[in-house]
Enzyme design. Structure first.
Site: not given
Ligand code: NCD
Ligand code: ZN
Length: 365
Positions: A33, A35-36, A119, A156, A194, A267, A283
Site C-alpha cells: 500500500h 501513494h507515490f 481500490k 479503505h 491499514h 500507506d 491526512a
Molecule cells: C492517504 C492519502 O494521502 O492519499 N491519506 C492517509 O491519511 N492515509 C489516503 C488514504 O490511504 O486514506
Molecule cells: Zn492509503
C-alpha cells in the site's frame, strides 16, 4: 530468515525476551500500500520505496483518479522512469473504483496484467476520495466481475457518515458494510487496508480464506494520544486516524503473529508541509524512508523478529498469488541515519515519519 545472534529466544523463555540479536536477513520485502503521487513529488517518493521494497501496490487516488488501463499504464511508466538505475522494482497498479467504472475495463486490465487490484474508497472517506463509491449497491455488478476474474478488492474501511465519531468509523464499517459485502461476494478476495483497530484485526483473523489486512508502520508506533503530545502534531495525522492504546497493542500482536492474513502495507502518503501545517491540514504520513526500520524495531520490541519475514515478505505475495522475492535484505541493530525531511524539485518539503524514541535498526547497504 537468518538471524545472527549470540542468544535467541533462550530455552525456557518463550516470552518477549530476544537477547542480543544484532542483524536479521530476510527475503526482500514488498509494500502492499503506497501513494507515490505524481510529478515532482513522485520523483522523490519512488526511490525511497524502491530502495527497500521489490514491489509495491500503488494507490490510484490521483486527480483525476486512475480508472482505465491506459491511465494505469501511463502512470506505471512515470513511476518506472523515477526508479534509480540498478534497482529492481516493480510497481503493481490498481484501479480506482467509482460508481460508474466499467467492469469490462477492469477485467481487461486484469487479463493484460496491468491491474493487480481495485481500490474502494467510500466517497469522502479520505484524501482524494471524492470520486469514490457512494453506495456499494451501485458497484455490485463490478464486484461480481472482480470475484469471477479473481481481482482483489482493497478497502479503505471507514464509514463516511459525519455523525459517526471519527474513532468509531472503522469498527462501524465492519458491522455496516464489510460483513454484508463478504456475504454477498464470498469468493471475492478482500484486503482490509491499514487496519487500525482491534475490531479490524479480530475480524480478519476470524475469517477463513479470501480476507487479509495490511498494517502500517506508524500505527504500530503511535496511538491517538501521541497526535496531541505536547501540542497538535499534524505529521501524525492520517486516515484512518490512530486509535487508543488497546488498539495499537492489538495491531502489534496481529502483525507479529506471523499469521498469513496479515501483511505489510506502509500507506506512505507524502503531502507538502504547508498542506499538513494548515488550519485544515490534510491526512497522510510519509513513512517510506523509515518504514522498514520501524517495522523491524517493533518486531524486535515484540520479541518476534522471527516473524518479520512472514509479515514483510511472504504473506503478501501468497495472498496475491505472486512469487516470493528471491533476493534478501539485512537489517542491523544500529542508529539509522535517515532523512527527517525531503525536498521536491519544486521546492516543497515533506516531513518523514519517525518514532519519537528514534530508530535503532538500519538497512545494511
Ligand atoms: C492517504 C492519502 O494521502 O492519499 N491519506 C492517509 O491519511 N492515509 C489516503 C488514504 O490511504 O486514506
Ligand atoms: Zn492509503
Amino acid at each position: 530468515m537468518v538471524a545472527s545472534s549470540t542468544r535467541y529466544r533462550p530455552e525456557g523463555n518463550e516470552g518477549k525476551s530476544v537477547i542480543n540479536i544484532n542483524a536479521i536477513t530476510i527475503r526482500r520485502p514488498d509494500d502492499w500500500h503506497v501513494h507515490f503521487r505524481d510529478g515532482a513529488m513522485l520523483q522523490v517518493a519512488v526511490p525511497f520505496t524502491a530502495r527497500q521494497f521489490r514491489r509495491a501496490i500503488v494507490m490510484p487516488n490521483l486527480i483525476p483518479p486512475v480508472t482505465t488501463v491506459e491511465m494505469a499504464c501511463a502512470y506505471r511508466d512515470r513511476i518506472n522512469m523515477a526508479v534509480p538505475d540498478g534497482i529492481d522494482f516493480e510497481p503493481l497498479m490498481t484501479a480506482y473504483l467509482t460508481d460508474s467504472i466499467d467492469a469490462d475495463e477492469l477485467a481487461r486490465g486484469a487479463e493484460e496484467g496491468v491491474f493487480s487490484a481495485v481500490k474502494l474508497y467510500p466517497a469522502g472517506a479520505t484524501t482524494n476520495s471524492d470520486s469514490g463509491v457512494t453506495n456499494l449497491k451501485k458497484v455490485a455488478g463490478v464486484l461480481e466481475c472482480m470475484q469471477a476474474v479473481g481481482l482483489p478488492l482493497l478497502i479503505h474501511g471507514e464509514v463516511t457518515d459525519p455523525e459517526i465519531d471519527i474513532f468509531d468509523r472503522e469498527a462501524r464499517f465492519i458491522e455496516q458494510k464489510l460483513i454484508g459485502l463478504r456475504a454477498d461476494f464470498p469468493e471475492l478476495k478482500i484486503v482490509f487496508e491499514h487496519a487500525t483497530t482491534k475490531d479490524a484485526v479480530d475480524y480478519v483473523l476470524s475469517q477463513e480464506g479470501n480476507v487479509g489486512c495490511t498494517i502500517t508502520a506508524h500505527h504500530l508506533v503511535i496511538n491517538r494520544t501521541d497526535i496531541f503530545k505536547g501540542g497538535i502534531r499534524p505529521h501524525l495525522y492520517c486516515l484512518p486516524i490512530a486509535k487508543r492504546e488497546v488498539h495499537r497493542q492489538a495491531l502489534r500482536a496481529a502483525a507479529s503473529s506471523g499469521d498469513k492474513r496479515v501483511f505489510l502495507g506502509t500507506d506512505t502518503a507524502p503531502h507538502p508541509v504547508h498542506e499538513k501545517e494548515s488550519d485544515c491540514g490534510c491526512a497522510g504520513i510519509f513513512s517510506a524512508p523509515t518504514a522498514m526500520e520501524v517495522y523491524t524495531q517493533v518486531f524486535d520490541e515484540e520479541g518476534a523478529l522471527d516473524k518479520l519475514e512472514a509479515f514483510a515478505s511472504i504473506n503478501g505475495p501468497e495472498f496475491y498469488g505472486l512469487s516470493i522475492n528471491e533476493e534478501t535484505v539485512t537489517l542491523v541493530r544500529d542508529v539509522a541515519e535517515l532523512p527527517g525531511r525531503i525536498e521536491t524539485a519544486e521546492g516543497e518539503t515533506v516531513i518523514v515519519f519517525r518514532p519519537d524514541a528514534g530508530l535503532n535498526w538500519r538497512t545494511k547497504t
